[in-house]
Design an enzyme around this catalytic site. Structure first.
Site, PDB file in Angstrom:
ATOM      1  CD1 TRP A   1       0.868  65.409  18.801  1.00  0.00           C
ATOM      2  CD2 TRP A   1      -0.628  66.759  17.849  1.00  0.00           C
ATOM      3  NE1 TRP A   1       1.547  66.492  18.280  1.00  0.00           N
ATOM      4  CE2 TRP A   1       0.650  67.328  17.691  1.00  0.00           C
ATOM      5  CE3 TRP A   1      -1.717  67.451  17.327  1.00  0.00           C
ATOM      6  CZ2 TRP A   1       0.871  68.545  17.032  1.00  0.00           C
ATOM      7  CZ3 TRP A   1      -1.508  68.660  16.673  1.00  0.00           C
ATOM      8  CH2 TRP A   1      -0.237  69.184  16.535  1.00  0.00           C
TER       9      TRP A   1
ATOM     10  CG  ASP B   1      12.637  63.536  17.903  1.00  0.00           C
ATOM     11  OD1 ASP B   1      13.577  64.095  18.518  1.00  0.00           O
ATOM     12  OD2 ASP B   1      11.475  63.978  17.895  1.00  0.00           O
TER      13      ASP B   1
ATOM     14  CG  ASP C   1      21.435  67.060  14.215  1.00  0.00           C
ATOM     15  OD1 ASP C   1      20.597  67.775  13.618  1.00  0.00           O
ATOM     16  OD2 ASP C   1      22.326  67.530  14.936  1.00  0.00           O
TER      17      ASP C   1
ATOM     18  CG  HIS D   1       6.917  76.918  17.501  1.00  0.00           C
ATOM     19  ND1 HIS D   1       5.877  77.152  18.367  1.00  0.00           N
ATOM     20  CD2 HIS D   1       7.442  75.725  17.866  1.00  0.00           C
ATOM     21  CE1 HIS D   1       5.772  76.157  19.224  1.00  0.00           C
ATOM     22  NE2 HIS D   1       6.711  75.271  18.938  1.00  0.00           N
TER      23      HIS D   1
HETATM   24  C1  LIG Z   1       8.575  71.039  19.851  1.00  0.00           C
HETATM   25  S1  LIG Z   1       8.841  69.344  19.604  1.00  0.00           S
HETATM   26  C2  LIG Z   1       7.461  68.877  18.576  1.00  0.00           C
HETATM   27  C3  LIG Z   1       7.183  67.402  18.663  1.00  0.00           C
HETATM   28  C4  LIG Z   1       6.058  66.902  17.765  1.00  0.00           C
HETATM   29  N1  LIG Z   1       6.284  67.263  16.395  1.00  0.00           N
HETATM   30  C5  LIG Z   1       4.726  67.382  18.244  1.00  0.00           C
HETATM   31  O1  LIG Z   1       4.169  68.325  17.677  1.00  0.00           O
HETATM   32  O2  LIG Z   1       4.218  66.814  19.222  1.00  0.00           O
HETATM   33  C6  LIG Z   1      10.185  69.302  18.425  1.00  0.00           C
HETATM   34  C7  LIG Z   1      10.774  67.923  18.229  1.00  0.00           C
HETATM   35  O3  LIG Z   1      11.928  68.045  17.373  1.00  0.00           O
HETATM   36  C8  LIG Z   1      12.980  67.241  17.877  1.00  0.00           C
HETATM   37  N2  LIG Z   1      14.280  67.817  17.441  1.00  0.00           N
HETATM   38  C9  LIG Z   1      14.796  69.009  17.802  1.00  0.00           C
HETATM   39  N3  LIG Z   1      15.987  69.218  17.190  1.00  0.00           N
HETATM   40  C10 LIG Z   1      16.207  68.128  16.425  1.00  0.00           C
HETATM   41  C11 LIG Z   1      17.262  67.755  15.541  1.00  0.00           C
HETATM   42  N4  LIG Z   1      18.332  68.564  15.336  1.00  0.00           N
HETATM   43  N5  LIG Z   1      17.164  66.574  14.885  1.00  0.00           N
HETATM   44  C12 LIG Z   1      16.078  65.749  15.104  1.00  0.00           C
HETATM   45  N6  LIG Z   1      15.043  66.066  15.919  1.00  0.00           N
HETATM   46  C13 LIG Z   1      15.108  67.236  16.572  1.00  0.00           C
HETATM   47  C14 LIG Z   1      12.789  67.290  19.374  1.00  0.00           C
HETATM   48  O4  LIG Z   1      13.422  66.217  20.048  1.00  0.00           O
HETATM   49  C15 LIG Z   1      11.268  67.252  19.497  1.00  0.00           C
HETATM   50  O5  LIG Z   1      10.783  65.940  19.567  1.00  0.00           O
END
Ligand SMILES: C[S@@+](CC[C@H](N)C(=O)[O-])C[C@H]1O[C@@H](n2cnc3c(N)ncnc32)[C@H](O)[C@@H]1O
Length: 345
Positions: A165, A211, A237, A256
């Protein structure tokens, strides 16, 4: 076949067969401190001096530096019968650990985490699933469980997410006029890097980062100071727990990672929580409709296969998700590396 075409083919075949070395070269040079040393020395240096200062063999260092020249991470000049190495602009900006827009953790994760899983690409293709479970130190095939197993893994992943970012955050958020959405929820917002861009672009906005608990704990401790009242963290969650009400939900690089069913499930939950007139902003690399480009989407699609349950998708596929969840008036904008897709409730 004409001889020039054949020579080009041989070159292409050789280079592509060795392309697996590129992330290793970039990461090794960065990790050993080559780019930082050359950035800070203010003058080009010989391979012997670089090796001496970084505590490596001169023989090995010269091979690494020459490969970096080949890939244009470094440049050379000849002076007094000596070869002197210096950073290119690309290295100064992105490749040093202390570069202003460093991509160090991105290099590290790709050269280590993704690279080890890529040894099992054929298995991933046969089985259609992530390959983390094959690694001797892993008891799970869940991407986040594997990544967040240790404090250092969690921090490295959050840094990796944050780094992008500093390059693309502003341009992605400028794709649409988001001023009608002051109350924002960044769903899977990690360290809050995009949230920081949002509040600086839209002075009346506040952003809640949703998150997992371990990410929220680390985010509060290391990334957003308690004086920054316009960004808050919320442990949740997002498949199970209540989602805070908002005008806009941002889902950046999050869909994705998941199967089609999970994407629709998550978008449906966001639609229910969304204020009337609000929306959802999805940020992903979108495949064109005939799935021929961009190459970045194909690369990312394979990485997703190796480490998650997800994939990259076309706009029609995202449209179908938005429609199934109830979002309408879908608009897409290309912003360079990423695409932004806005849907309204
Ligand atoms: C691929 S990362 C993208 C992070 C951010 N949006 C970025 O683009 O920099 C996906 C994010 O979703 C969070 N995540 C995954 N499963 C989740 C869940 N069941 N509930 C809450 N957050 C979740 C992960 O911890 C992570 O921070």
């Amino acid at each position: 076949m004409n001889a020039t075409v054949e020579a080009e083919d041989v070159k292409m075949l050789f280079r592509n067969q060795h392309a697996f070395l590129i992330p290793k070269i970039m990461f090794t040079a960065s990790d050993l401190g080559v780019f930082d040393l050359l950035m800070e020395s203010k003058e080009p240096l010989t391979s012997v001096t670089i090796a001496e200062r970084l505590g490596t063999s001169p023989f090995g260092m010269e091979r690494l530096l020459d490969a970096c020249v080949g890939y244009k991470f470094l440049q050379v000049e000849r002076k007094d019968n000596q070869t002197l190495y210096g950073n290119t602009d690309l290295a100064n900006l992105y490749l040093g650990k202390r570069s202003p827009k460093t991509q160090y953790y991105s290099l590290k994760i790709n050269a280590e985490f993704t690279y080890t899983r890529a040894q099992h690409l054929a298995d991933a293709v046969r089985e259609g699933k992530a390959q983390t479970y094959r690694l001797s130190d892993s008891s799970t095939n869940n991407f986040y469980e594997a990544m967040y197993r240790t404090e250092s893994g969690l921090r490295e992943f959050m840094e990796f997410m944050r780094e992008m970012w500093s390059l693309c955050g502003r341009v992605v958020l400028n794709a649409f006029d988001l001023s009608p959405f002051p109350l924002v929820c960044d769903v899977g917002g990690s360290s809050g890097a995009l949230a920081k861009e949002y509040i600086s672009l839209y002075p009346n906005s506040t952003v809640t980062i949703v998150d997992l608990p371990e990410v929220v704990e680390t985010g509060k401790k290391h990334y957003v100071s308690s004086e920054e009242h316009r960004i808050t963290f919320h442990e949740c969650d997002f498949f199970k727990d209540p989602i805070p009400e908002a005008d806009l939900y941002i889902l950046a690089r999050t869909l994705h990672v998941f199967t089609d069913e999970k994407c629709v499930q998550l978008l449906t939950r966001l639609h229910k929580a969304c204020k009337p007139g609000g929306g959802v902003l999805v940020v992903e690399i979108v495949l064109n409709e005939d799935r021929t480009w961009p190459l970045e989407a194909h690369i990312s699609g394979l990485v997703m296969l190796l480490i998650t349950q997800g994939k990259e998708r076309t706009l029609s596929e995202y449209n179908a998700f938005f429609n199934a969840a109830g979002f309408k008036q879908i608009q897409q904008k290309k912003t360079g590396h990423f695409d932004a897709i806005l849907g309204r409730k």
